[in-house]
Scaffold this motif. Structure first.
Motif, PDB file in Angstrom:
ATOM      1  N   TYR A 171       0.802  -1.206   0.000  1.00 30.47           N
ATOM      2  CA  TYR A 171       0.000   0.000   0.000  1.00 30.47           C
ATOM      3  C   TYR A 171       0.841   1.265   0.000  1.00 30.47           C
ATOM      4  O   TYR A 171       0.391   2.304  -0.456  1.00 30.47           O
ATOM      5  N   ASP A 172       2.065   1.187   0.519  1.00 31.01           N
ATOM      6  CA  ASP A 172       2.892   2.388   0.529  1.00 31.01           C
ATOM      7  C   ASP A 172       4.338   1.997   0.799  1.00 31.01           C
ATOM      8  O   ASP A 172       4.614   0.973   1.433  1.00 31.01           O
ATOM      9  N   THR A 173       5.268   2.822   0.301  1.00 34.29           N
ATOM     10  CA  THR A 173       6.685   2.713   0.630  1.00 34.29           C
ATOM     11  C   THR A 173       7.091   4.016   1.303  1.00 34.29           C
ATOM     12  O   THR A 173       6.744   5.098   0.829  1.00 34.29           O
ATOM     13  N   LEU A 174       7.832   3.914   2.398  1.00 32.23           N
ATOM     14  CA  LEU A 174       8.078   5.067   3.261  1.00 32.23           C
ATOM     15  C   LEU A 174       9.492   5.618   3.155  1.00 32.23           C
ATOM     16  O   LEU A 174       9.790   6.648   3.770  1.00 32.23           O
ATOM     17  N   PHE A 175      10.373   4.958   2.411  1.00 32.08           N
ATOM     18  CA  PHE A 175      11.744   5.436   2.217  1.00 32.08           C
ATOM     19  C   PHE A 175      12.116   5.287   0.748  1.00 32.08           C
ATOM     20  O   PHE A 175      11.514   4.502   0.011  1.00 32.08           O
ATOM     21  N   ARG A 176      13.133   6.061   0.354  1.00 31.84           N
ATOM     22  CA  ARG A 176      13.684   5.966  -1.000  1.00 31.84           C
ATOM     23  C   ARG A 176      15.088   5.392  -0.932  1.00 31.84           C
ATOM     24  O   ARG A 176      15.766   5.488   0.089  1.00 31.84           O
ATOM     25  N   VAL A 177      15.526   4.824  -2.050  1.00 35.11           N
ATOM     26  CA  VAL A 177      16.878   4.263  -2.126  1.00 35.11           C
ATOM     27  C   VAL A 177      17.896   5.369  -1.861  1.00 35.11           C
ATOM     28  O   VAL A 177      17.807   6.460  -2.417  1.00 35.11           O
ATOM     29  N   GLY A 178      18.852   5.062  -0.987  1.00 34.71           N
ATOM     30  CA  GLY A 178      19.875   6.033  -0.619  1.00 34.71           C
ATOM     31  C   GLY A 178      19.636   6.686   0.726  1.00 34.71           C
ATOM     32  O   GLY A 178      20.561   7.307   1.275  1.00 34.71           O
ATOM     33  N   GLU A 179      18.439   6.548   1.276  1.00 35.16           N
ATOM     34  CA  GLU A 179      18.141   7.157   2.569  1.00 35.16           C
ATOM     35  C   GLU A 179      18.570   6.233   3.708  1.00 35.16           C
ATOM     36  O   GLU A 179      18.605   5.019   3.568  1.00 35.16           O
ATOM     37  N   TRP A 180      18.887   6.871   4.843  1.00 30.55           N
ATOM     38  CA  TRP A 180      19.280   6.120   6.031  1.00 30.55           C
ATOM     39  C   TRP A 180      18.031   5.672   6.773  1.00 30.55           C
ATOM     40  O   TRP A 180      17.132   6.459   7.036  1.00 30.55           O
ATOM     41  N   VAL A 181      17.982   4.391   7.127  1.00 28.10           N
ATOM     42  CA  VAL A 181      16.822   3.812   7.796  1.00 28.10           C
ATOM     43  C   VAL A 181      17.237   3.393   9.202  1.00 28.10           C
ATOM     44  O   VAL A 181      18.146   2.573   9.369  1.00 28.10           O
ATOM     45  N   GLN A 182      16.585   3.958  10.182  1.00 29.16           N
ATOM     46  CA  GLN A 182      16.853   3.569  11.555  1.00 29.16           C
ATOM     47  C   GLN A 182      16.266   2.189  11.837  1.00 29.16           C
ATOM     48  O   GLN A 182      15.290   1.766  11.221  1.00 29.16           O
ATOM     49  N   ALA A 183      16.878   1.489  12.788  1.00 31.98           N
ATOM     50  CA  ALA A 183      16.387   0.166  13.170  1.00 31.98           C
ATOM     51  C   ALA A 183      14.938   0.265  13.646  1.00 31.98           C
ATOM     52  O   ALA A 183      14.600   1.119  14.468  1.00 31.98           O
ATOM     53  N   GLY A 184      14.101  -0.596  13.126  1.00 31.83           N
ATOM     54  CA  GLY A 184      12.705  -0.622  13.517  1.00 31.83           C
ATOM     55  C   GLY A 184      11.807   0.317  12.743  1.00 31.83           C
ATOM     56  O   GLY A 184      10.583   0.281  12.941  1.00 31.83           O
ATOM     57  N   SER A 185      12.359   1.149  11.883  1.00 31.86           N
ATOM     58  CA  SER A 185      11.537   2.075  11.101  1.00 31.86           C
ATOM     59  C   SER A 185      10.895   1.345   9.921  1.00 31.86           C
ATOM     60  O   SER A 185      11.608   0.703   9.137  1.00 31.86           O
ATOM     61  N   PRO A 186       9.572   1.419   9.763  1.00 31.17           N
ATOM     62  CA  PRO A 186       8.927   0.727   8.640  1.00 31.17           C
ATOM     63  C   PRO A 186       9.376   1.305   7.300  1.00 31.17           C
ATOM     64  O   PRO A 186       9.458   2.521   7.125  1.00 31.17           O
ATOM     65  N   VAL A 187       9.669   0.423   6.379  1.00 31.38           N
ATOM     66  CA  VAL A 187      10.060   0.823   5.030  1.00 31.38           C
ATOM     67  C   VAL A 187       8.910   0.616   4.060  1.00 31.38           C
ATOM     68  O   VAL A 187       8.762   1.361   3.093  1.00 31.38           O
ATOM     69  N   ALA A 188       8.081  -0.371   4.320  1.00 36.38           N
ATOM     70  CA  ALA A 188       6.953  -0.673   3.430  1.00 36.38           C
ATOM     71  C   ALA A 188       5.729  -1.023   4.261  1.00 36.38           C
ATOM     72  O   ALA A 188       5.835  -1.542   5.375  1.00 36.38           O
ATOM     73  N   GLN A 189       4.566  -0.720   3.698  1.00 36.43           N
ATOM     74  CA  GLN A 189       3.285  -1.023   4.326  1.00 36.43           C
ATOM     75  C   GLN A 189       2.501  -1.923   3.382  1.00 36.43           C
ATOM     76  O   GLN A 189       2.247  -1.553   2.245  1.00 36.43           O
ATOM     77  N   MET A 190       2.142  -3.107   3.868  1.00 34.00           N
ATOM     78  CA  MET A 190       1.425  -4.041   3.020  1.00 34.00           C
ATOM     79  C   MET A 190       0.206  -4.607   3.749  1.00 34.00           C
ATOM     80  O   MET A 190       0.112  -4.535   4.978  1.00 34.00           O
TER      81      MET A 190
END
Length: 315
Positions: free
Chosen positions: A205-224
């Protein structure tokens, strides 16, 4: 005649007047979304999904940079190999070449002991004849005893060299091997966390980050939303709830659906509510608008959208 016709007409009308229509209830579709994240931090290097895409269970969703985790895994594997080698060395004793060196030293000591024994025999004869002093005989006797003791020592060294390490040493090194194996498993787990897969079949349903961005541990990247997490909520009056039971069949109708959707009751609330959540009436439903995105054909779960108003009819 007119009276008979009137009576027949009355009989024909009565059944139609006595029928009770099946009650319909207004409700809405709700989805229990799954938020996919990693337990590790890192830069997003790959996003293998797009919004609206249907993915299968086990399909790759996203990947984080894993250089540090890969190096840690390699280090743990090398330490495990070293621990295994040390354990094998303790269990097998010294190498054959090292044993051969001790054997050569034993041969030399045996020759010296034989020579010292012959010298002691001669000195004992000379001392009996009065040819040598007592001190010289004592020196010969001490030399013979020393060389004989050296022969025994080297013999024992050969026996010890052929033995494995002591049980305490083997146990201690075995513990080191187990610790190294645990370190490898931990490093492998951290590396695996850098690549997240879909836990079940569902729609993104949604993607919350783009390639190249820093993702913190536990942060959702995708919503399905897996199909089994789609449900309909509707409200019935207090006078009707007593006749409902989990498992009862019902029909869901939604605007624009090609056909009604069959469902079953799975939960009945134990608490009454004076004011239910917002319910869309037939009069207001036509004023709702939805953003549409075209995608390839999808599974049957696409018939219902979260937030979509529906009409529920009990069977």
């Amino acid at each position: 005649m007119a009276l008979l016709a009137g009576c027949l007409l009355a009989v024909a009308v009565l059944p139609g007047c006595s029928r009770h229509e099946t009650p319909a209830y207004q409700g809405y579709v709700e989805g229990e979304f799954v938020y996919l994240s990693s337990s590790q931090s890192g830069t997003l290097t790959q996003l293998a999904i797009t919004r609206g895409q249907m993915v299968d269970a086990g399909a790759s969703v996203f990947t984080l940079e894993s250089g540090n985790e890969t190096a840690a895994l390699n280090q743990a594997r090398q330490q495990l190999m070293s621990a295994h080698a040390q354990l094998h060395d303790i269990q097998t004793g010294k190498r054959p070449v090292e044993v051969d060196v001790t054997k050569a030293q034993l041969a030399q000591a045996t020759a010296n002991a034989r020579k010292a024994a012959l010298q002691l025999t001669r000195d004992e004869a000379q001392y009996s004849a009065g040819g040598i002093p007592k001190a010289q005989l004592d020196d010969s006797r001490a030399n013979a005893e020393a060389t004989a003791a050296q022969v025994r020592e080297l013999s024992y060294q050969i026996d010890v060299a052929r033995l494995p390490g002591r049980q305490q040493q083997i146990s201690a090194q075995s513990a080191q091997v187990e610790a190294a194996q645990a370190a490898v498993a931990q490093a492998q787990w951290k590396l695996d966390q850098k690549q997240v897969t879909a836990p079940a079949r569902g729609r993104v349903y949604d993607t919350l980050f783009r390639v190249g961005e820093w993702v913190q541990a536990g942060s959702p990247v995708a919503q399905m939303l897996p199909p089994q997490n789609v449900k309909v909520r509707f409200f019935v009056p207090e006078t009707a709830v007593g006749a409902l039971q989990p498992g009862r069949a019902l029909t869901i109708h939604c605007d624009g659906c090609a056909a009604d959707v069959a469902a079953k009751i799975t939960y009945i609330s134990n608490q009454a509510e004076y004011t239910p959540p917002v319910i869309y009436s037939n009069e207001r439903r036509s004023k709702l608008v939805y953003m549409i995105e075209a995608h390839p054909a999808v599974a049957d779960a696409d018939k219902l959208r979260p937030g979509q108003p529906v009409t529920v009819t009990l069977q």
